[in-house]
Design a protein around this motif. Sequence first.
Motif, PDB file in Angstrom:
ATOM      1  N   SER A  62      71.989   5.176 101.305  1.00 20.07           N
ATOM      2  CA  SER A  62      71.337   5.012 102.603  1.00 20.07           C
ATOM      3  C   SER A  62      71.969   5.937 103.624  1.00 20.07           C
ATOM      4  O   SER A  62      73.140   6.297 103.529  1.00 20.07           O
ATOM      5  CB  SER A  62      71.420   3.553 103.081  1.00 20.07           C
ATOM      6  OG  SER A  62      72.765   3.160 103.224  1.00 20.07           O
ATOM      7  N   CYS A  63      71.157   6.313 104.580  1.00 22.60           N
ATOM      8  CA  CYS A  63      71.584   7.146 105.697  1.00 22.60           C
ATOM      9  C   CYS A  63      71.118   6.419 106.958  1.00 22.60           C
ATOM     10  O   CYS A  63      69.924   6.176 107.131  1.00 22.60           O
ATOM     11  CB  CYS A  63      70.940   8.524 105.584  1.00 22.60           C
ATOM     12  SG  CYS A  63      71.343   9.589 106.951  1.00 22.60           S
ATOM     13  N   THR A  64      72.052   6.057 107.813  1.00 24.60           N
ATOM     14  CA  THR A  64      71.738   5.250 108.988  1.00 24.60           C
ATOM     15  C   THR A  64      72.052   6.021 110.258  1.00 24.60           C
ATOM     16  O   THR A  64      73.061   6.709 110.341  1.00 24.60           O
ATOM     17  CB  THR A  64      72.567   3.949 108.965  1.00 24.60           C
ATOM     18  OG1 THR A  64      72.353   3.286 107.728  1.00 24.60           O
ATOM     19  CG2 THR A  64      72.179   3.027 110.085  1.00 24.60           C
ATOM     20  N   SER A  65      71.190   5.881 111.240  1.00 21.95           N
ATOM     21  CA  SER A  65      71.443   6.488 112.546  1.00 21.95           C
ATOM     22  C   SER A  65      71.097   5.475 113.637  1.00 21.95           C
ATOM     23  O   SER A  65      70.407   4.492 113.395  1.00 21.95           O
ATOM     24  CB  SER A  65      70.612   7.758 112.734  1.00 21.95           C
ATOM     25  OG  SER A  65      69.239   7.446 112.843  1.00 21.95           O
ATOM     26  N   LEU A  66      71.589   5.733 114.818  1.00 18.12           N
ATOM     27  CA  LEU A  66      71.300   4.899 115.969  1.00 18.12           C
ATOM     28  C   LEU A  66      70.179   5.571 116.745  1.00 18.12           C
ATOM     29  O   LEU A  66      70.299   6.728 117.146  1.00 18.12           O
ATOM     30  CB  LEU A  66      72.545   4.746 116.836  1.00 18.12           C
ATOM     31  CG  LEU A  66      72.475   3.749 117.978  1.00 18.12           C
ATOM     32  CD1 LEU A  66      72.184   2.342 117.451  1.00 18.12           C
ATOM     33  CD2 LEU A  66      73.789   3.744 118.744  1.00 18.12           C
ATOM     34  N   ALA A  67      69.074   4.866 116.926  1.00 15.82           N
ATOM     35  CA  ALA A  67      67.893   5.462 117.566  1.00 15.82           C
ATOM     36  C   ALA A  67      67.773   5.047 119.029  1.00 15.82           C
ATOM     37  O   ALA A  67      68.224   3.979 119.433  1.00 15.82           O
ATOM     38  CB  ALA A  67      66.633   5.030 116.817  1.00 15.82           C
ATOM     39  N   LEU A  68      67.148   5.911 119.794  1.00 17.44           N
ATOM     40  CA  LEU A  68      66.886   5.674 121.206  1.00 17.44           C
ATOM     41  C   LEU A  68      65.393   5.880 121.434  1.00 17.44           C
ATOM     42  O   LEU A  68      64.857   6.946 121.114  1.00 17.44           O
ATOM     43  CB  LEU A  68      67.694   6.642 122.071  1.00 17.44           C
ATOM     44  CG  LEU A  68      67.431   6.604 123.559  1.00 17.44           C
ATOM     45  CD1 LEU A  68      67.861   5.257 124.150  1.00 17.44           C
ATOM     46  CD2 LEU A  68      68.180   7.737 124.265  1.00 17.44           C
ATOM     47  N   VAL A  69      64.716   4.870 121.962  1.00 21.25           N
ATOM     48  CA  VAL A  69      63.286   4.985 122.288  1.00 21.25           C
ATOM     49  C   VAL A  69      63.170   5.036 123.797  1.00 21.25           C
ATOM     50  O   VAL A  69      63.741   4.229 124.519  1.00 21.25           O
ATOM     51  CB  VAL A  69      62.486   3.781 121.731  1.00 21.25           C
ATOM     52  CG1 VAL A  69      61.032   3.859 122.178  1.00 21.25           C
ATOM     53  CG2 VAL A  69      62.570   3.727 120.227  1.00 21.25           C
ATOM     54  N   GLU A  70      62.422   6.020 124.264  1.00 28.44           N
ATOM     55  CA  GLU A  70      62.219   6.156 125.708  1.00 28.44           C
ATOM     56  C   GLU A  70      60.793   6.630 125.991  1.00 28.44           C
ATOM     57  O   GLU A  70      60.139   7.199 125.111  1.00 28.44           O
ATOM     58  CB  GLU A  70      63.251   7.100 126.320  1.00 28.44           C
ATOM     59  CG  GLU A  70      63.346   8.443 125.649  1.00 28.44           C
ATOM     60  CD  GLU A  70      64.548   9.239 126.102  1.00 28.44           C
ATOM     61  OE1 GLU A  70      65.367   8.739 126.874  1.00 28.44           O
ATOM     62  OE2 GLU A  70      64.658  10.388 125.655  1.00 28.44           O
ATOM     63  N   ARG A  71      60.348   6.392 127.198  1.00 29.16           N
ATOM     64  CA  ARG A  71      59.008   6.825 127.566  1.00 29.16           C
ATOM     65  C   ARG A  71      58.939   8.344 127.608  1.00 29.16           C
ATOM     66  O   ARG A  71      59.862   8.999 128.075  1.00 29.16           O
ATOM     67  CB  ARG A  71      58.636   6.278 128.948  1.00 29.16           C
ATOM     68  CG  ARG A  71      58.281   4.829 128.930  1.00 29.16           C
ATOM     69  CD  ARG A  71      57.764   4.409 130.278  1.00 29.16           C
ATOM     70  NE  ARG A  71      57.372   3.001 130.205  1.00 29.16           N
ATOM     71  CZ  ARG A  71      56.839   2.345 131.189  1.00 29.16           C
ATOM     72  NH1 ARG A  71      56.633   2.945 132.348  1.00 29.16           N
ATOM     73  NH2 ARG A  71      56.511   1.098 131.050  1.00 29.16           N
ATOM     74  N   ALA A  72      57.848   8.866 127.092  1.00 27.28           N
ATOM     75  CA  ALA A  72      57.615  10.310 127.119  1.00 27.28           C
ATOM     76  C   ALA A  72      56.798  10.608 128.380  1.00 27.28           C
ATOM     77  O   ALA A  72      55.656  10.189 128.486  1.00 27.28           O
ATOM     78  CB  ALA A  72      56.865  10.747 125.875  1.00 27.28           C
ATOM     79  N   GLU A  73      57.404  11.274 129.306  1.00 30.66           N
ATOM     80  CA  GLU A  73      56.695  11.535 130.569  1.00 30.66           C
ATOM     81  C   GLU A  73      56.579  12.992 130.844  1.00 30.66           C
ATOM     82  O   GLU A  73      57.324  13.794 130.459  1.00 30.66           O
ATOM     83  CB  GLU A  73      57.427  10.854 131.708  1.00 30.66           C
ATOM     84  CG  GLU A  73      57.484   9.359 131.475  1.00 30.66           C
ATOM     85  CD  GLU A  73      58.035   8.608 132.660  1.00 30.66           C
ATOM     86  OE1 GLU A  73      57.234   8.401 133.575  1.00 30.66           O
ATOM     87  OE2 GLU A  73      59.210   8.270 132.673  1.00 30.66           O
TER      88      GLU A  73
END
Length: 73
Positions: A62-73
Amino acid sequence: MTRSVMRYVKHRITQQPDTWLTFAAECMTCDWKAKSSTDGAPVDVECMTHTGRTGHATFRRSCTSLALVERAE
């Protein structure tokens, strides 16, 4: 009758800044697990070493990363 207003907002997902990928592996035959690392090569070497000692040849990697979701403006 209840009325709803639907609003769609575009978002994007990226890797969290200043974080690293983490690689891990576990044997599918026994309870052995490789030590997690930010580099995949040492994890692969541990798997091959485990195979050499036990004959177990199937691993879940497995390969794990920390994701960030933000509004695309």
